[in-house]
Design a protein around this motif. Structure first.
Motif, mmCIF file in Angstrom:
data_model
loop_
_atom_site.group_PDB
_atom_site.id
_atom_site.type_symbol
_atom_site.label_atom_id
_atom_site.label_comp_id
_atom_site.label_asym_id
_atom_site.label_seq_id
_atom_site.Cartn_x
_atom_site.Cartn_y
_atom_site.Cartn_z
ATOM 1 N N PHE A 24 47.977 42.682 46.679
ATOM 2 C CA PHE A 24 46.604 42.967 46.280
ATOM 3 C C PHE A 24 46.041 41.891 45.372
ATOM 4 N N ASP A 25 46.879 41.237 44.528
ATOM 5 C CA ASP A 25 46.257 40.198 43.702
ATOM 6 C C ASP A 25 46.039 38.901 44.468
ATOM 7 N N LEU A 26 46.829 38.661 45.526
ATOM 8 C CA LEU A 26 46.481 37.570 46.442
ATOM 9 C C LEU A 26 45.178 37.896 47.168
ATOM 10 N N GLY A 27 45.021 39.168 47.557
ATOM 11 C CA GLY A 27 43.780 39.589 48.208
ATOM 12 C C GLY A 27 42.582 39.458 47.296
ATOM 13 N N VAL A 28 42.755 39.797 46.025
ATOM 14 C CA VAL A 28 41.669 39.615 45.047
ATOM 15 C C VAL A 28 41.263 38.151 44.986
ATOM 16 N N GLY A 29 42.248 37.254 45.026
ATOM 17 C CA GLY A 29 41.934 35.830 45.019
ATOM 18 C C GLY A 29 41.166 35.401 46.255
ATOM 19 N N ILE A 30 41.520 35.953 47.411
ATOM 20 C CA ILE A 30 40.845 35.592 48.661
ATOM 21 C C ILE A 30 39.367 35.957 48.610
ATOM 22 N N VAL A 31 39.033 37.117 48.037
ATOM 23 C CA VAL A 31 37.635 37.580 48.015
ATOM 24 C C VAL A 31 36.910 37.172 46.738
#
Length: 338
Positions: A24-31
């Motif tokens: 989820f924190d990689l996903g936060v970085g993506i968006v």
């Protein structure tokens, strides 16, 4: 007691924990670049500010456990995919630097640079994790000594890249669902729209990847014939995806986030089933594969590691639970925020 099998399962547990938490924190970085102004981007970054470094402990632990339990597989993976691992390491380092450096200056140019770096590094890391999973499922050319000798261009075939894109969509969706728990107002409404877009992208890529796996990786379902009970996880995975859609539609962000985590856990299990008993599958010579038996440390080593894990894992789980409880709720910016 099959200590080799035990450590294969424990590696799966560590990988699942990492995929759910750092996913989820990689996903936060993506968006991240979806934030319209400096305040929104600070909120997005601070949603993972107290958590991201603890999440990466799971990856470090996974790597250490792989090295100690299955050293030959560790050596083959890290030497054969050396360029990819260096790129992954660079991406993870730049993510950390971006988080720490972004707010050191008030300059818009400075912050814009680190915002972009944070997004690109997160996307790159997610893509590379997926590519690694795709390569492991498809198989790689190992010689009789279990050594991988290919160039980086030969490793980047279409199937691993497809799994890489699937991983990017999955993590971006997971991260967006996490942000729904940490934000409010108009920003949360926009994040909800992001979550839906990434959700549909994930579903589309999941269908394509499933068809591609069945068509091009015939050994991927071998263990499902040996262990019919594993089909139950496939059913649970489908149910989790359906529940994810339902809870997103009915506005239940926590249930949606938990369902997303369940989807990730099921996919890691299916990945393990596609591999077992291999750690690195050899293609086109299956007899050259590195398995949990021919690539393992001694039984004595595995027993000692099990004792250490029995003592240490409760502390890791307790620390993770305390940190997440302490930083629950919506993000509030103050002078100490990133």
């Amino acid at each position: 007691m099959d200590w080799n099998l035990l450590w294969f399962v424990l590696l799966g547990v560590l990988l699942t924990g990492y995929a759910i938490l750092d996913g989820f924190d990689l996903g936060v970085g993506i968006v991240h670049l979806g934030g319209r102004d400096d305040r929104e981007r600070r909120i997005i970054m601070n949603s993972i500010g107290p958590l991201w470094d603890g999440n990466e402990v799971w990856l470090v632990t996974f790597g250490g456990a792989l090295f100690a339990a299955f050293p030959e597989a560790y050596a083959t993976a890290f030497s054969g995919f050396y360029v990819a691992f260096m790129a992954l390491l660079a991406a993870l380092i730049m993510r950390a630097v971006s988080i720490e450096f972004r707010s050191k200056l008030a300059s818009g140019l400075w912050r814009g640079w680190w915002d972009t770096t944070f997004c690109v590094a997160s996307l790159t890391a997610s893509l590379l994790f997926g590519v690694a999973v795709g390569a492991a499922i498809q198989g790689v050319p190992l010689d009789r000594r279990g050594i991988l000798r290919t160039s980086i261009l030969e490793q980047l075939t279409w199937y691993p890249l497809l799994i890489g894109l699937l991983t990017v969509a999955l993590f971006a969706m997971h991260g967006s669902l996490y942000l729904r728990l940490k934000t409010g107002g108009e920003l949360r409404d926009r994040i909800t729209r992001w979550a839906w877009r990434w959700h549909w992208a994930f579903i589309a890529l999941y269908v394509v990847a499933t068809i591609a796996t069945i068509a091009t990786v015939p050994h991927a379902d071998d263990n499902f014939r040996r262990f019919p009970w594993a089909w139950g996880v496939v059913v649970l995975n489908v149910l989790a995806m359906l529940n994810l859609s339902r809870t997103m539609k009915t506005g239940r962000p926590m249930q949606a986030f938990v369902s997303s985590g369940a989807v990730i856990a099921a996919l890691v299990f299916l990945f393990g089933m596609a591999l077992f008993p291999n750690l690195i599958t050899s293609r086109p010579e299956p007899s050259h594969s590195l398995t949990i038996y021919n690539a393992a440390s001694s039984t004595g080593t595995l027993k000692i590691m099990s004792l250490i894990a029995l003592i240490g894992m409760p502390f890791v789980l307790a620390y993770t639970a305390v940190v997440y409880w302490a930083f629950r709720g919506e993000v509030e910016l103050d002078e100490h925020s990133y």
